[in-house]
Enzyme design. Sequence first.
Site, PDB file in Angstrom:
ATOM      1  N   HIS A  32      12.169 -22.825  11.384  1.00 58.37           N
ATOM      2  CA  HIS A  32      13.349 -23.270  10.764  1.00 58.37           C
ATOM      3  C   HIS A  32      13.642 -22.407   9.529  1.00 58.37           C
ATOM      4  O   HIS A  32      14.594 -22.820   8.846  1.00 58.37           O
ATOM      5  CB  HIS A  32      13.547 -24.714  10.526  1.00 58.37           C
ATOM      6  N   ASP A 169      14.966 -15.835  17.208  1.00 58.03           N
ATOM      7  CA  ASP A 169      14.483 -15.878  18.614  1.00 58.03           C
ATOM      8  C   ASP A 169      14.963 -14.944  19.407  1.00 58.03           C
ATOM      9  O   ASP A 169      14.040 -14.322  19.991  1.00 58.03           O
ATOM     10  CB  ASP A 169      15.126 -17.316  19.025  1.00 58.03           C
TER      11      ASP A 169
END
Length: 186
Positions: A32, A169
């Site tokens: 995160h 990602d």
Amino acid sequence: MDPVKQSHVEEYGKAPEIIASAPGRVNLIGEHTDYNDGFLFPMAIDFTVRVAISRRKDSHLRFYSVEYKDRKRATLPTLRFRKEDRWANYPKGIIAQFLERGQALGGMDLTIHGDIPQGAGLSSSAALEVATALAIQDLYGIEVGREDLAKLAQKAENEFVGVKSGIVDQFISRLAKEGHAMLLDA
């Protein structure tokens, strides 16, 4: 026969013109932190999403998921997010991004097959986006740099699907090298 190719032939009655794949990812350090300004140490994993694609002579888009045994449809002129299209919104978002960039696309048949466990934090959606973008890029001969393709995929997820993800990602799914991890400063 390759499972995604075989499924494409069974679903659409023709062999795919292109099959593209992209890996999932894990973070060794930095969960995160890509959208919270920090360091990340991600790497690609051996699980992938594969997209088989072929052209159509109209403006229709057909999507088939091997895992879900599910079919979705859309058309280029009416392409939009639809909650009920769930997984198909990710490739639809990629198509929307190419159209937004002024690319001339025609109708397409897409077959999606993957082995990335979904919901496990392994970036299955990013792999689906990147594999779809690579397939379309190859099918239409569109020049998109590696980093730009990752940004296109992130924009599709953020703006079309509505998931406010960071770039890690899609970045790893497009830029990873076998046997390597990548240090990123978000």
